[in-house]
Design a protein around this motif. Structure first.
Motif, short mmCIF file in Angstrom:
data_model
loop_
_atom_site.label_atom_id
_atom_site.label_comp_id
_atom_site.label_asym_id
_atom_site.label_seq_id
_atom_site.Cartn_x
_atom_site.Cartn_y
_atom_site.Cartn_z
N LEU A 504 -6.20 62.99 -34.82
CA LEU A 504 -7.61 63.37 -35.15
C LEU A 504 -8.20 63.04 -33.23
O LEU A 504 -7.06 62.56 -32.78
CB LEU A 504 -9.18 62.20 -35.13
N HIS A 505 -8.54 64.21 -33.25
CA HIS A 505 -9.24 64.29 -32.23
C HIS A 505 -11.17 63.51 -31.49
O HIS A 505 -12.02 64.70 -32.55
CB HIS A 505 -9.83 66.55 -31.62
N PRO A 506 -11.64 63.44 -31.00
CA PRO A 506 -12.40 62.65 -30.72
C PRO A 506 -14.02 63.68 -30.86
O PRO A 506 -15.09 63.34 -30.92
CB PRO A 506 -12.42 61.16 -30.52
N GLY A 507 -13.05 64.58 -29.48
CA GLY A 507 -14.31 65.51 -28.69
C GLY A 507 -14.44 64.85 -27.15
O GLY A 507 -13.78 64.06 -26.96
N LEU A 508 -14.87 65.34 -26.58
CA LEU A 508 -14.89 65.33 -25.42
C LEU A 508 -15.91 63.91 -25.32
O LEU A 508 -17.71 64.17 -25.23
CB LEU A 508 -15.80 66.42 -24.41
N GLY A 539 -18.45 59.96 -30.42
CA GLY A 539 -16.94 60.23 -30.62
C GLY A 539 -15.96 58.92 -31.83
O GLY A 539 -15.00 59.71 -31.65
N ALA A 540 -17.03 58.43 -32.12
CA ALA A 540 -16.08 57.15 -32.99
C ALA A 540 -15.85 57.59 -34.57
O ALA A 540 -15.37 57.00 -34.86
CB ALA A 540 -16.27 55.28 -33.15
N GLN A 541 -17.00 58.85 -34.70
CA GLN A 541 -17.51 59.06 -36.28
C GLN A 541 -15.68 59.38 -36.84
O GLN A 541 -15.95 59.06 -37.71
CB GLN A 541 -18.33 59.86 -36.16
N THR A 542 -15.50 60.34 -36.12
CA THR A 542 -14.09 60.86 -36.78
C THR A 542 -12.92 59.35 -37.08
O THR A 542 -12.42 59.57 -38.41
CB THR A 542 -13.43 61.83 -36.04
N SER A 543 -13.10 58.64 -36.06
CA SER A 543 -12.38 57.77 -35.91
C SER A 543 -12.51 57.27 -37.45
O SER A 543 -11.60 56.07 -38.39
CB SER A 543 -11.94 56.73 -35.29
N ILE A 544 -13.72 56.74 -37.59
CA ILE A 544 -14.58 55.48 -38.99
C ILE A 544 -14.19 56.38 -40.62
O ILE A 544 -13.66 55.90 -41.15
CB ILE A 544 -15.95 55.20 -39.05
N PHE A 545 -14.69 57.88 -40.16
CA PHE A 545 -14.11 58.75 -41.35
C PHE A 545 -12.79 58.71 -41.50
O PHE A 545 -12.35 58.67 -42.92
CB PHE A 545 -14.39 60.54 -41.02
N ALA A 546 -11.64 58.24 -41.25
CA ALA A 546 -10.35 58.80 -40.60
C ALA A 546 -10.08 57.12 -42.01
O ALA A 546 -8.93 57.09 -42.43
CB ALA A 546 -8.89 58.53 -39.78
#
Length: 591
Positions: A504-508, A539-546
């Motif tokens: 994933l890319h968390p964003g800037l 920025g942590a939202q995609t990590s949590i989603f994954a």
């Protein structure tokens, strides 16, 4: 790939080097022998170069006049001479293929860069042999205006036939055409331009497709965005200019158009930062999943601050037992204390891990395997960057950024790729065995959009940058691309298992990764933060989603809790990925 996506078996691959007249003539003979009719010829291929080299020279690229074996300058040979020869050799066949009901077409993919060409009709130096200093950008622009002159020449020749000639500008398309631009040139000029005005490849192809399918009369036209382009060199369109190449001064109307265009650009420059901020806010991925993780073991590297801390917090609040691993024991203990207090979850552990040290990684892996019988989620979050402007504006407080670890590996590559790979391989079987049907275990790789700019030479792997000039941004980009390669490698390995690999890319994200940057580098990044930056929690939202999602995420690359659309075109090439990962494992002594 095209056949599989279109289910069209009538697609053929042929070799052609447009820079060589001999090869162009061979190709034309083969086409005439194989196809009794040719309805469309699209002269799309071309080469450019470093458009910013006069302002921001790239020391890794030699900006010299490149000549073909036949004695022609490379850009002019590829962009103009080759397509012209090919068109002339196929012209009669194309003309015969048109009919009153359905015209055949010759399509020239030019560029708005034609506006900046300088061709002296009294000294036709198309090979740039008499230029005091070879200018890559000027030669590219000259080749593109020549395409437009040839388009007009053909259009007059085809006036009363059932064949049309049309040229187009596809737009500023995000492709590897800017691969030779220096890091500073990309950062200050190319990247902002592509973000503000750029198109993806599919968007850039729309005008070419329009030229094929349109029923409009297009002969002699120059299009952009599926309609007539208005920004064109003043010498294009008049017959005496096509035959004699006599330059004129820009007319009053052209000056008015230029002023209007500049006004629109200025307006965009004022509005686009706000539009980008609004787009970021409206499209930001937020994980709303409330799935509980009671009984699950999660290991996260670099969980003491920023994205890692917020990811650990989000998973701990959902009941997971979390191991926070970082190289600073004092910071790790303090972070774990905060996590326990905020989440109310006492099952959070601090462990020491220095990903830049293979010894530390192996020691940590042994400790985890002894302590935990199951590992349901491994999040390779930790990483380091580097000052993107260090070659131009070095930060004296941090010395030479080209640093090596005790193992002899370049520091950025060791931390971002070597360490996570070794850790993942050592814990792989335990993570794999912890998954169940319908509830897979996961290996999550925190990569970056910077993977798009990576350049890895498969035939001369120099991952530690010993043979090539060190470039912190290039090294960081390469490490992030390698994470995606490894993600694909693992995904194929895990295809039939109850374990998944996802990147994933968390964003800037506004974190302290700029601490080693120069003052200017920090200010440039700060401006980016203001426009498109995220907080650590966002920025942590995609990590949590994954970690939580019930979707099949194996092999996917996410951004904002959905599939990312900007990714290096080499990702997914199995042979390339397998070769690099196997060589890396051999280097690290990982089975």
């Amino acid at each position: 790939m095209i056949k599989s996506e279109t289910s069209n078996e009538k697609i053929h691959a042929r070799a052609l080097d447009l820079s060589l007249q001999k090869d162009v003539k061979r190709f034309a003979r083969e086409m005439l022998e194989q196809f009794p009719k040719i309805h469309y010829l699209i002269n799309n291929a071309g080469v450019a170069g470093d458009m910013t080299e006069r302002i921001f020279p790239n020391p890794a690229v030699k900006h010299e006049r490149e000549m073909t074996k036949e004695g022609f300058e490379l850009r002019m040979a590829t962009n103009f001479l080759g397509p012209t020869t090919l068109t002339e050799l196929l012209l009669e066949r194309i003309k015969e293929s048109g009919s009153p009901d359905e015209v055949s077409r010759i399509i020239h993919v030019s560029s708005m860069g034609n506006m900046y060409s300088k061709i002296n009709p009294n000294d036709m130096d198309l090979m740039a042999a008499r230029q005091p200093r070879f200018d890559v950008s000027l030669q590219y622009c000259n080749s593109k205006v020549m395409q437009l002159h040839y388009n007009c020449h053909l259009a007059r020749q085809l006036k009363d036939s059932n064949t049309e000639s049309v040229a187009l500008h596809p737009g500023a398309v995000r492709t590897n055409i800017f691969r030779d631009v220096s890091s500073l040139g990309r950062l200050l000029l190319i990247d902002p331009m592509l973000w503000l005005l750029g198109k993806n490849s599919r968007q850039g192809a729309q005008t070419s497709i329009f030229c094929v399918v349109s029923d409009d009369q297009l002969n002699g036209k120059y299009l952009m965005d599926c309609r007539p382009a208005w920004f064109v060199h003043p010498s294009v369109g008049e017959e005496h200019h096509e035959t004699k190449m006599i330059n004129q001064q820009i007319s009053a109307n052209m000056m008015l158009e230029v002023l209007l265009y500049l006004g629109r650009v200025i307006l965009k420059l004022l509005l686009i930062p706000w539009m980008l901020w609004l787009y970021k806010e409206l499209t930001m991925g937020i994980c709303y999943l409330t799935k509980k993780l009671d009984g699950k073991i999660v290991i996260i590297t670099g969980g003491t601050k920023g994205i890692g801390f917020q990811t650990a917090l989000g998973l701990a609040q959902r009941g997971a037992e979390v191991v926070v691993a970082s190289h600073n024991a004092k910071e790790t203990e303090a972070a774990v204390a905060d996590l326990k207090e905020i989440s109310g979850n006492p099952r959070i552990h601090a462990r020491n891990l220095d990903l830049a040290s293979q010894v530390s990684v192996r020691k940590f892996a042994r400790t985890i395997l002894e302590e935990f019988e199951a590992i349901h989620c491994l999040i390779n979050n930790a990483g380091i960057g580097g000052d993107l402007l260090h070659k131009y504006l070095p930060n004296p407080d941090h010395g030479n950024p080209h640093k090596f670890t005790d193992d002899g590996y370049e520091r950025i590559m060791a931390t971002n790729f070597y360490g996570p790979l070794t850790l993942t391989e050592l814990l792989f079987e335990r993570v794999k065995a912890s998954g169940k049907p319908g509830d897979p275990s996961r290996i999550i790789h925190i990569s970056s959009l910077e993977n798009y700019y990576a350049k890895i030479n498969l035939f001369n792997l120099d991952l530690n940058s010993r043979k090539t000039p060190f470039d912190a941004r290039a090294q960081y980009s390469n490490s992030k691309l390698l994470q995606l390669y490894y993600n694909q490698f693992l995904a194929r390995k895990l295809k039939e298992s109850n374990c998944q690999s996802v990147a994933l890319h968390p964003g800037l994200v506004r974190t302290n990764f700029t601490k080693e940057f120069s003052v200017l580098g920090q200010w440039i990044t700060y401006i980016k933060f203001l426009i498109v930056g995220k907080s650590a929690q966002q920025g942590a939202q995609t990590s949590i989603f994954a970690a939580l999602s019930d979707e099949d995420l194996n092999g996917r690359y996410l951004s904002d809790c959905r599939d990312a659309w900007i990714v290096n075109p080499t990702v997914g090439r199995e042979e390339r990925e397998t070769k690099i990962i196997k060589e890396t494992k051999h280097l690290l002594g990982v089975p």
